[in-house]
Design a protein around this motif. Sequence first.
Motif, PDB file in Angstrom:
ATOM      1  N   ASP A  87       0.823  -1.213   0.000  1.00  0.00           N
ATOM      2  CA  ASP A  87       0.000   0.000   0.000  1.00  0.00           C
ATOM      3  C   ASP A  87       0.853   1.257   0.000  1.00  0.00           C
ATOM      4  O   ASP A  87       0.403   2.335  -0.396  1.00  0.00           O
ATOM      5  CB  ASP A  87      -0.896   0.021   1.244  1.00  0.00           C
ATOM      6  CG  ASP A  87      -1.813  -1.183   1.318  1.00  0.00           C
ATOM      7  OD1 ASP A  87      -2.510  -1.449   0.319  1.00  0.00           O
ATOM      8  OD2 ASP A  87      -1.816  -1.862   2.358  1.00  0.00           O
ATOM      9  N   PRO A 117      -0.279   2.710  -4.047  1.00  0.00           N
ATOM     10  CA  PRO A 117      -1.456   3.587  -3.964  1.00  0.00           C
ATOM     11  C   PRO A 117      -1.267   4.815  -3.078  1.00  0.00           C
ATOM     12  O   PRO A 117      -1.819   5.880  -3.361  1.00  0.00           O
ATOM     13  CB  PRO A 117      -2.539   2.661  -3.384  1.00  0.00           C
ATOM     14  CG  PRO A 117      -2.113   1.289  -3.779  1.00  0.00           C
ATOM     15  CD  PRO A 117      -0.613   1.311  -3.749  1.00  0.00           C
ATOM     16  N   ASN A 118      -0.447   4.676  -2.027  1.00  0.00           N
ATOM     17  CA  ASN A 118      -0.253   5.797  -1.101  1.00  0.00           C
ATOM     18  C   ASN A 118       1.120   6.432  -1.209  1.00  0.00           C
ATOM     19  O   ASN A 118       1.515   7.216  -0.346  1.00  0.00           O
ATOM     20  CB  ASN A 118      -0.507   5.325   0.333  1.00  0.00           C
ATOM     21  CG  ASN A 118      -1.941   4.882   0.538  1.00  0.00           C
ATOM     22  OD1 ASN A 118      -2.854   5.708   0.544  1.00  0.00           O
ATOM     23  ND2 ASN A 118      -2.154   3.577   0.667  1.00  0.00           N
TER      24      ASN A 118
END
Length: 225
Positions: A87, A117-118
Amino acid sequence: MTLVTRRTVLKGLVATAVGAATGTSAYGFLYARHQLGITRETIGVSGLPAALGGLRIGLLTDIHRSSWVSHADVRDAVTMLMAERPDLIVLGGDYVTWGDRQYVGPSADALAPLAAPNGVFAILGNHDDDHEMPAALAKNGVQVLKDTRTHLTINGEGLDLAGIRYWTRRPADIAAVVRGAASPIVLLAHDPRRLTEAAALNIPLVLSGHTHGGQIVLPGLGAIA
């Protein structure tokens, strides 16, 4: 009759340890550094909101891109990390060796496929310069944290990442970086010995490299390699 003294025993132990370390280092240098693997750990973090439970953080550190560590070596590490679908990705420093400028660009390019994604975040190690390496990483979308922090919102909850330079060691200086953080905070530090200062500041999680503080330690003698 041979007289065995404590000094003789200690010298023998040191010689044996150094010999074993040399043999192990030679094997690691020639062969094991190409045998990459993924280490998975589940870490409990005090005060972490339930919405952040199970957050997958990928950590890649100490790649030391050089004539001995090829683009293919780093590419394989990147491919393995991306297969884990993290993530959030953290790069722990030492992208080159001894600040070798000819590998700054190649090192950053080898890491360029990293995405999460982050975001992808990085700190600098003691082998990295303070200007060219950060610029090369930033060109590929990596946010380099140099004695600063950034705020993320993940699953509706806040998370602060604080990154310090290798040379930032005084508790007061580290405290200045994390001061005012209202969310759970993760400290990114190339040197794992900063765990001591982090604990004093009630920082619940530190992510770091692994090559400082002594990997071969003998009782009574301390770190020898």
